[in-house]
Enzyme design. Structure first.
Site, PDB file in Angstrom:
ATOM      1  N   GLY A  25     -46.558 -19.433 -36.588  1.00  0.00           N
ATOM      2  CA  GLY A  25     -46.503 -20.880 -36.793  1.00  0.00           C
ATOM      3  C   GLY A  25     -45.226 -21.227 -37.537  1.00  0.00           C
ATOM      4  N   SER A  82     -44.032 -14.687 -39.681  1.00  0.00           N
ATOM      5  CA  SER A  82     -42.888 -14.974 -38.825  1.00  0.00           C
ATOM      6  C   SER A  82     -43.209 -16.138 -37.902  1.00  0.00           C
ATOM      7  CB  SER A  82     -42.492 -13.741 -38.015  1.00  0.00           C
ATOM      8  OG  SER A  82     -43.446 -13.550 -36.987  1.00  0.00           O
ATOM      9  N   LYS A  83     -42.199 -16.548 -37.155  1.00  0.00           N
ATOM     10  CA  LYS A  83     -42.318 -17.724 -36.291  1.00  0.00           C
ATOM     11  C   LYS A  83     -43.515 -17.660 -35.345  1.00  0.00           C
ATOM     12  CE  LYS A  83     -37.701 -19.632 -36.371  1.00  0.00           C
ATOM     13  NZ  LYS A  83     -38.055 -20.274 -37.637  1.00  0.00           N
ATOM     14  N   ARG A  84     -43.857 -16.442 -34.936  1.00  0.00           N
ATOM     15  CA  ARG A  84     -44.956 -16.363 -33.959  1.00  0.00           C
ATOM     16  C   ARG A  84     -46.299 -16.770 -34.566  1.00  0.00           C
ATOM     17  NH1 ARG A  84     -47.726 -11.322 -34.338  1.00  0.00           N
ATOM     18  NH2 ARG A  84     -46.636 -10.074 -35.883  1.00  0.00           N
TER      19      ARG A  84
END
Ligand code: GLU
Length: 488
Positions: free
Chosen positions: A264, A260-262
């Site tokens: 990268g 997920s976005k967290r």
């Protein structure tokens, strides 16, 4: 042999995710390997989450990765339209067919009634399965409900289809990647295939589209396995040939949670914006589940296509190792044609006045700084001293490499020699620099130290591009200016 036809069917509710890119790639490779067709279909039935910007992003990202589709939006094809929202008038006919055959029925339950059923199941600690309350309504009962103003949804009768086509409620299929998979269909509730507003649901529309587009093999993420059992029953109920299915393991982050976005970047376009080359990205993504037959992991799309075999794809999850991607991107940056690389580098140099350099000089700068970078965005900082008149010293450099007595002696001597240096003749300049180093070597100063001093005065750093390139690109005037500025 029937034609091999595969598809990627993204929902445009976000930019193209690397996971979808991996699924698209494996479909593309399977088609290439088997002389088949790779179809793109946009599944935009969820109007609220769909946006044109996402659709454009999906097209651009697939193209940038080299995953050109043989049929689909933009290019057309015999079984279009290839955008689901343009296919709405196709689906009712097949709903009717299922109703006529007794494999589907009208359901008049209100959201509140369904919610109450779900709550009851939760209270009894049971998995929720629709009660089939509406399956056997009489015509009179239906009329009455209609008269109340209720509009029915259409549900698929899982048990009827199962009984018609399978001996046991446990149905199987042979997955191309995972082998035998089975599911107890008594745990699948009668699911809605068309909502009361006439919109088809995913599981239904996908079958109709894949059937009409003559898709022979469906390769997708394992999160769709539970849908596959529902879809198989719909194919059977329609008397259609069931395609072959292959489900890929998931792509996990290094901490083994969902990528997920967290962690990268996750969208292809985000990676490109950060300075990853699409050639490196597609090569890396191929290795998420596939391994080459030799030990060389760096492979072009064509080489991968030659070597790809779907049954060799790993059935387990893959870890998205950002470090490995960085390494691989560095390899591609190192080997890329310098003109092409310079073109790709330019967006990362937007803060500089590129007109200070000729195209040839810029290529020299990129060639001299492309190692050891891992992403093109590293260049922004690494080429800084080639632009402008003044430089910014990195922390500690001035004190250690400029302000010492020895450094000042070196710089003064360098300055005194500068006028005689031939900046237009690379070979000659190299000889002159060698003499300059030798002069201090005789006095017991290591050539390395001598050059660090000059480098520090010209760039503000102790590491960077080859000194010859720095001198040549800066030119005599700028070199003189920076050296004299460093002399106190
Ligand atoms: N639109 C679906 C998705 O993006 C497609 C799934 C499928 O390949 O059937 O998950």
């Amino acid at each position: 042999m029937e034609e091999i036809r595969v598809r990627i069917a993204p929902s445009p509710s976000g930019n193209l995710h690397v996971g979808t890119a991996r699924t698209a790639l494996f479909n593309y490779l399977f088609a290439k390997k088997n002389n088949g067709k790779f179809v793109l279909r946009i599944e935009d039935t969820d109007a609220e989450r769909t946006s044109q910007a996402y659709i454009d992003n999906i097209f651009d990202s697939l193209k940038a990765l080299g995953l050109n589709w043989d049929e689909g939006p933009d290019v057309g094809g015999p079984y279009g339209p290839y955008t689901q929202s343009e296919r709405f008038d196709i689906y009712p006919k097949y709903v009717q067919e299922l109703l006529d055959k007794g494999f589907a029925y009208e359901c008049f339950c209100t959201p509140e009634e369904l919610e109450a059923e779900k709550e009851e199941a939760t209270k009894n600690k049971q998995a929720y399965v629709y009660s089939k309350k509406c399956e056997n309504l009489t015509e009179a009962e239906k009329e009455k409900l209609r008269a109340e103003g209720r509009k029915p949804a259409i549900r698929f009768s899982v048990s009827k289809a199962q009984k018609a086509f399978h001996d046991s409620p446990i149905i199987h299929f042979e997955d191309l990647v995972k082998g035998d998979l089975h599911q107890d269909t008594s745990l699948i509730g009668d699911f809605v295939i068309m909502k009361s507003n006439g919109a088809p649901t995913y599981n239904f529309a996908v079958v109709i589209d894949d059937m009409l587009m003559k898709i022979s093999h469906i390769i997708r993420g394992e999160d769709h396995i539970s849908n596959t059992f529902k879809q198989i029953l719909i194919y059977e109920a329609l008397g259609a040939e069931v395609p072959k299915f292959g489900h890929l393991g998931m792509i996990l982050a290094p901490d083994r949670s969902k990528l997920s976005k967290r962690h990268g970047a996750t969208a292809v376009s985000e990676f490109v914006e950060k300075g990853y080359l699409t050639e490196a990205l597609i090569n890396f993504v191929a290795l998420l589940g596939w391994s080459p037959s030799d030990s060389n992991e760096i492979k072009s799309l064509e080489e991968i296509a030659q070597d790809f075999r779907i049954h060799e794809v790993s059935s387990s999850n893959s870890i998205f190792e950002y470090d490995k991607l960085n390494w691989m991107n560095g390899q591609y940056i190192k080997k890329m044609d310098i003109k092409a690389l310079t073109k790709l580098a330019k967006p990362f140099l937007a803060k500089y006045d590129l007109s200070e350099l000729t195209e040839e000089q810029l290529e020299k700068v990129i060639a001299a700084t492309r190692e050891p970078i891992t992403v093109l965005s590293d260049l922004t900082n690494d080429v800084a001293y080639f632009f402008g008149k003044d430089i910014v010293y990195e922390e500690g450099v001035k004190e250690a490499n400029i302000d010492t007595e020895q450094a000042q002696t070196i710089l003064k001597y360098f300055d005194s020699q500068l006028d005689s240096y031939d900046f237009d003749n690379e070979e000659k300049l190299h000889e002159q620099l060698a003499d300059f180093r030798a002069y201090f070597k005789e006095q017991g100063i290591k050539p390395k130290v001598t050059m660090w001093t000059v480098r520090a005065a010209l760039t503000g750093r102790t590491h960077g591009a080859d000194m010859g390139v720095i001198l040549e690109v800066l030119g005599k005037d700028k070199v003189k200016y920076r050296i004299e500025k460093a002399i106190v």
